[in-house]
Design a protein around this motif. Structure first.
Motif, short mmCIF file in Angstrom:
data_model
loop_
_atom_site.label_atom_id
_atom_site.label_comp_id
_atom_site.label_asym_id
_atom_site.label_seq_id
_atom_site.Cartn_x
_atom_site.Cartn_y
_atom_site.Cartn_z
N GLN A 27 29.98 41.83 40.82
CA GLN A 27 30.69 43.00 40.30
C GLN A 27 31.12 42.78 38.84
OE1 GLN A 27 33.39 43.13 43.64
NE2 GLN A 27 32.40 44.97 44.43
N VAL A 28 31.55 41.56 38.52
CA VAL A 28 31.94 41.26 37.13
C VAL A 28 30.70 41.31 36.23
CG1 VAL A 28 32.84 39.44 35.62
CG2 VAL A 28 33.98 39.93 37.78
N GLU A 29 29.60 40.74 36.70
CA GLU A 29 28.37 40.73 35.89
C GLU A 29 27.87 42.14 35.63
OE1 GLU A 29 25.80 38.17 38.18
OE2 GLU A 29 26.16 36.49 36.81
N SER A 30 27.92 43.00 36.65
CA SER A 30 27.36 44.33 36.42
C SER A 30 28.29 45.15 35.53
CB SER A 30 27.00 45.04 37.72
OG SER A 30 28.13 45.16 38.51
N LEU A 74 30.08 43.89 33.00
CA LEU A 74 29.99 43.37 31.63
C LEU A 74 28.54 43.23 31.15
CD1 LEU A 74 32.76 40.61 31.79
CD2 LEU A 74 32.95 42.97 30.99
N ASN A 75 27.60 43.38 32.08
CA ASN A 75 26.19 43.22 31.74
C ASN A 75 25.93 41.86 31.10
OD1 ASN A 75 23.54 44.02 31.70
ND2 ASN A 75 23.70 45.01 29.69
N PHE A 76 26.46 40.83 31.75
CA PHE A 76 26.32 39.46 31.23
C PHE A 76 26.17 38.53 32.42
CE2 PHE A 76 27.78 35.35 29.75
CZ PHE A 76 27.22 35.27 28.49
N PRO A 77 25.19 37.59 32.37
CA PRO A 77 25.00 36.70 33.51
C PRO A 77 25.86 35.43 33.41
CG PRO A 77 23.24 36.38 31.92
CD PRO A 77 24.19 37.40 31.32
N PHE A 78 26.67 35.19 34.41
CA PHE A 78 27.45 33.96 34.48
C PHE A 78 26.78 33.01 35.48
CE2 PHE A 78 30.48 37.30 33.29
CZ PHE A 78 31.02 36.76 32.14
N ASN A 79 27.01 31.72 35.33
CA ASN A 79 26.44 30.79 36.31
C ASN A 79 27.48 29.86 36.93
OD1 ASN A 79 26.85 28.95 34.27
ND2 ASN A 79 24.67 28.71 33.75
N GLU A 139 39.76 41.53 25.22
CA GLU A 139 39.71 42.90 25.73
C GLU A 139 40.16 42.86 27.18
OE1 GLU A 139 36.06 44.83 24.83
OE2 GLU A 139 36.63 46.67 25.91
N LEU A 140 41.10 43.71 27.53
CA LEU A 140 41.64 43.72 28.89
C LEU A 140 41.16 44.96 29.62
CD1 LEU A 140 43.61 42.21 30.83
CD2 LEU A 140 45.33 43.89 30.13
N ILE A 141 40.53 44.73 30.77
CA ILE A 141 40.12 45.83 31.64
C ILE A 141 41.13 45.88 32.78
CG2 ILE A 141 38.29 46.76 33.10
CD1 ILE A 141 36.31 45.08 31.36
N ASP A 142 42.11 46.77 32.64
CA ASP A 142 43.16 46.88 33.66
C ASP A 142 42.58 47.63 34.86
OD1 ASP A 142 45.61 46.54 34.78
OD2 ASP A 142 46.70 47.83 33.39
N GLY A 143 43.00 47.23 36.06
CA GLY A 143 42.51 47.93 37.25
C GLY A 143 41.05 47.69 37.54
N PHE A 144 40.54 46.54 37.15
CA PHE A 144 39.14 46.21 37.54
C PHE A 144 39.03 46.29 39.06
CE2 PHE A 144 35.78 43.24 38.74
CZ PHE A 144 34.73 43.72 37.99
#
Ligand SMILES: [Mn+2]
Length: 197
Positions: A84-87, A89-94, A10-15
């Motif tokens: 900003q990416v986590e909020s 996608l609502n997913f926690p990265f580490n 899935e591509l989110i253009d203009g993030f």
């Protein structure tokens, strides 16, 4: 935007818009303290066709590419992007792998991001800053091929089955003279916490 040829992308253009993307690109280019891309593996020199840094939360270990990379702490700049990416996608990265493709001569060959440390559901978000490059993907069983242009400021979401079922690459593009910085946010499962299938 879903990708017709591959439902696992899935591509989110203009993030990020073009001004913010250019600002982030320039800051990362100058602040990342890029390491040499020549490594010694089993006594032989190996030249990585791009520059990389790896950043992770304390205690996260990752054997990516036979431990080529030292683990660095998050910088304030990378932490801000991560939030900003986590909020979104609502997913926690580490962790994040940062790649600099200096020109179109830099590339990454066919691979899947399916290292054991990512667990059996590897969910990866890939931010492009700078030059547009094409992501190529190839189904492991059917050999179906597809490609997708990754624009400046776009965020590509790679769902777990993308790593299970597909290989991907960024091929050489000799027409490209400017750099691309790619941040791939990952969630490494701490050792001993691997969920059972
Ligand atoms: Mn990859």
């Amino acid at each position: 935007m879903l990708i017709p040829d591959c439902p696992e992308l899935e591509l989110i253009d203009g993030f990020y818009d073009s001004i913010e993307s250019a600002r982030l690109y320039q800051r990362l280019l100058h602040e990342q303290n890029w390491p040499d891309n020549r490594y010694i593996v089993a006594g032989r020199q190996f030249i990585l066709p791009r520059l990389q840094t790896w950043h992770a939360d304390p205690g996260i270990r990752y054997s990516y590419s036979n431990n080529l990379l030292e683990t660095r702490p998050w910088t304030p700049l990378l932490s801000g992007i991560r939030t900003q990416v986590e909020s979104c996608l609502n997913f926690p990265f580490n962790s994040v792998l940062v790649n600099l493709y200096r020109t179109g001569e830099d590339y990454v060959g066919w691979h899947s991001d399916n290292e054991q440390e990512l667990g059996n559901q590897p969910f990866i978000a890939s931010l492009t800053l700078g030059s547009e490059r094409h992501l190529h993907f190839r189904h492991k069983k059917s050999s179906d091929l597809g490609q997708l242009l990754l624009p400046n400021g776009s965020l590509l979401v790679m769902k777990p089955n993308f790593q299970h079922d597909w290989l991907h690459s960024i091929p050489i593009d000799p027409d490209i003279t400017e750099g691309r910085i790619n941040l791939t946010f990952r969630k490494v499962i701490p050792a001993g916490k691997e969920p059972v299938d």
